[in-house]
Design an enzyme around this catalytic site. Structure first.
Site, PDB file in Angstrom:
ATOM      1  N   HIS A 142       0.839  -1.204   0.000  1.00 18.07           N
ATOM      2  CA  HIS A 142       0.000   0.000   0.000  1.00 18.07           C
ATOM      3  C   HIS A 142       0.872   1.251   0.000  1.00 18.07           C
ATOM      4  O   HIS A 142       0.642   2.185  -0.796  1.00 18.07           O
ATOM      5  CB  HIS A 142      -0.911  -0.035   1.234  1.00 18.07           C
ATOM      6  CG  HIS A 142      -1.657   1.232   1.489  1.00 18.07           C
ATOM      7  ND1 HIS A 142      -2.991   1.407   1.166  1.00 18.07           N
ATOM      8  CD2 HIS A 142      -1.259   2.416   2.065  1.00 18.07           C
ATOM      9  CE1 HIS A 142      -3.378   2.619   1.511  1.00 18.07           C
ATOM     10  NE2 HIS A 142      -2.347   3.258   2.065  1.00 18.07           N
ATOM     11  N   GLU A 143       1.879   1.291   0.859  1.00 17.98           N
ATOM     12  CA  GLU A 143       2.742   2.468   0.945  1.00 17.98           C
ATOM     13  C   GLU A 143       3.578   2.633  -0.316  1.00 17.98           C
ATOM     14  O   GLU A 143       3.807   3.756  -0.792  1.00 17.98           O
ATOM     15  CB  GLU A 143       3.637   2.372   2.173  1.00 17.98           C
ATOM     16  CG  GLU A 143       2.886   2.283   3.497  1.00 17.98           C
ATOM     17  CD  GLU A 143       1.895   3.413   3.697  1.00 17.98           C
ATOM     18  OE1 GLU A 143       2.094   4.490   3.113  1.00 17.98           O
ATOM     19  OE2 GLU A 143       0.907   3.215   4.438  1.00 17.98           O
ATOM     20  N   HIS A 146       1.658   4.442  -2.914  1.00 13.52           N
ATOM     21  CA  HIS A 146       1.711   5.897  -2.745  1.00 13.52           C
ATOM     22  C   HIS A 146       2.972   6.455  -3.411  1.00 13.52           C
ATOM     23  O   HIS A 146       2.935   7.499  -4.064  1.00 13.52           O
ATOM     24  CB  HIS A 146       1.725   6.259  -1.261  1.00 13.52           C
ATOM     25  CG  HIS A 146       0.384   6.258  -0.607  1.00 13.52           C
ATOM     26  ND1 HIS A 146      -0.708   6.909  -1.133  1.00 13.52           N
ATOM     27  CD2 HIS A 146      -0.044   5.686   0.554  1.00 13.52           C
ATOM     28  CE1 HIS A 146      -1.754   6.747  -0.331  1.00 13.52           C
ATOM     29  NE2 HIS A 146      -1.375   6.003   0.703  1.00 13.52           N
ATOM     30  N   GLU A 222      -6.176   6.867  -0.868  1.00 12.54           N
ATOM     31  CA  GLU A 222      -6.143   5.650  -0.064  1.00 12.54           C
ATOM     32  C   GLU A 222      -6.785   4.482  -0.805  1.00 12.54           C
ATOM     33  O   GLU A 222      -6.270   3.354  -0.774  1.00 12.54           O
ATOM     34  CB  GLU A 222      -6.841   5.882   1.281  1.00 12.54           C
ATOM     35  CG  GLU A 222      -6.157   6.902   2.167  1.00 12.54           C
ATOM     36  CD  GLU A 222      -4.707   6.549   2.449  1.00 12.54           C
ATOM     37  OE1 GLU A 222      -4.402   5.357   2.640  1.00 12.54           O
ATOM     38  OE2 GLU A 222      -3.869   7.474   2.473  1.00 12.54           O
TER      39      GLU A 222
END
Length: 307
Positions: A142-143, A146, A222
Site C-alpha cells: 500500500h505504501e 503511494h 487511499e
C-alpha cells in the site's frame, strides 16, 4: 506488473489537480503575515512562497521522518524488513526506497518522498510486533503504491497553485481595504458592497471548498493505494486482515501514545485517532468498512477467497 496498474484512474488524477490542502493554507497564512506586517511586496512574496514549495518538495522525506521521530535502518539492523521491501519493489518494478522504523506501540505505517528514487517507507514497532508477515507485506505494498503514484509531488504542485490563487485573492483584499485603487473601497461608487468585502467572502467560500476537496482527494488516494497493494501482492485479503487488525488494536493503545503520533495521521495507513461522529465528507481516510468492501470486490475479480 506495470506501474499503470497501481490504482491510477481518471477520477483520481482529476482530483489531484484540484488539491489545495493544509500546506497551501500554511503558505497563505505566512504570506499574509509577511505582506501585512512586514510590508513585503508581491514579487518577493511570490519568491518566498515558491522557495517554500521547493524546500518542501526536495526535503519532504527528511521532514516527514523527522516529524515522526523515525530512524533509517540498514539491512543489518532490520534484515527481515529490508528483504520484504526489496521483494515487493521487485514485484512492483520500483527502486528500493529508504527503510525506516518508528518506535511507538501504535500499529501503523507511512511513505514519503518526492519520487520513487527519493522515497522512504516506515513501519512502527507496534505494526511489526502485531501483524503477520503477509499482512505487513500488504501494508508495505500500500505504501509503495503511494510512492509509485508520486503523491508527494502532486500534492506539492497542487498546494503551490492553491497558494498562488489564494495569495492573489489576498493581495486584492488588502489592496481594497487600504485604498489600493478600488474607488475608495466601494463597488463602482454606487453604494454597492465594498470590493474588499466581496473578496473576503469569496476567500472564505474558496477555502471551505478546498478543505472538502483535499479530503476527497485524500480518500481517493487511499482507495488507489489499497488497489495498488492488491495488484502488487496478488492477495488483497492480507491487506484486509491488516486493516482490521490495525483498527481494532488501535483501541487498545493508551491515549497518550495516540496523541504523540496523531500529527502523522494524514500519512498513516489508518489514522491514529479518529473523531467519533465525523462525517465522511470531512475525513481524510475512507471509512474502514468501505475500504474493506472495495478490497473484497477486487479479491472477487481476482478469484481470491474472501471470508
Amino acid at each position: 506488473m506495470k506501474r499503470r496498474s497501481y490504482g491510477r484512474d481518471a477520477g483520481l488524477t482529476l482530483r489531484m489537480l484540484f488539491t489545495t490542502g493544509l500546506l497551501g493554507l500554511l503558505y497563505v497564512v505566512f504570506a499574509v503575515v509577511l505582506f501585512q506586517f512586514l510590508n513585503v511586496g508581491l514579487v518577493p512574496l511570490l519568491v518566498i512562497v515558491i522557495g517554500l514549495a521547493f524546500f518542501q518538495y526536495y526535503t519532504s522525506d527528511k521532514l516527514a521522518l523527522a516529524a515522526a521521530g523515525a530512524k533509517i535502518v540498514s539491512p543489518e539492523d532490520a534484515p527481515a524488513l529490508h528483504d520484504m521491501v526489496e521483494r515487493l519493489c521487485a514485484m512492483a518494478d520500483l527502486p528500493k526506497p529508504k527503510v525506516a522504523i518508528m518506535d511507538t506501540p501504535v500499529p501503523n505505517a507511512f511513505a514519503t518522498g518526492r519520487s520513487p528514487k527519493h522515497a522512504a517507507v516506515c513501519v512502527t514497532t507496534g505494526l511489526w510486533d502485531r501483524l503477520e508477515p503477509k499482512e505487513i507485506e500488504g501494508v508495505l505494498a500500500h505504501e509503495l503504491s503511494h510512492v509509485a503514484n508520486r503523491d508527494v509531488l502532486v500534492m506539492t504542485v497542487a498546494s503551490f497553485f492553491a497558494t498562488l490563487a489564494a495569495l492573489l485573492t489576498r493581495f486584492g483584499l488588502y489592496g481594497g481595504i487600504f485604498g489600493g485603487g478600488y474607488g475608495g473601497g466601494n463597488r463602482d461608487n454606487n453604494n454597492g458592497p465594498p470590493i474588499w468585502l466581496i473578496v473576503l467572502v469569496v476567500s472564505i467560500v474558496v477555502y471551505f471548498i478546498s478543505y472538502i476537496l483535499i479530503r476527497t482527494l485524500s480518500r481517493y488516494r487511499e482507495y488507489a493505494a489499497d488497489r495498488g497493494s492488491a495488484l502488487i501482492t496478488g492477495a488483497p485479503e492480507y491487506l484486509m486482515s491488516a486493516l482490521q487488525k490495525i483498527s481494532s488494536q488501535m483501541t487498545l493503545i493508551p491515549n497518550r501514545d495516540l496523541r504523540q503520533v496523531e500529527g502523522m495521521n494524514a500519512f498513516f495507513i489508518i489514522p491514529a485517532r479518529v473523531r467519533s461522529g465525523a462525517a465522511e465528507l470531512f475525513m481524510d481516510h475512507p471509512p474502514l468498512e468501505k475500504r474493506l468492501a472495495a478490497l473484497a470486490e477486487i479479491a472477487r475479480q481476482m478469484g481470491r477467497p474472501v471470508s
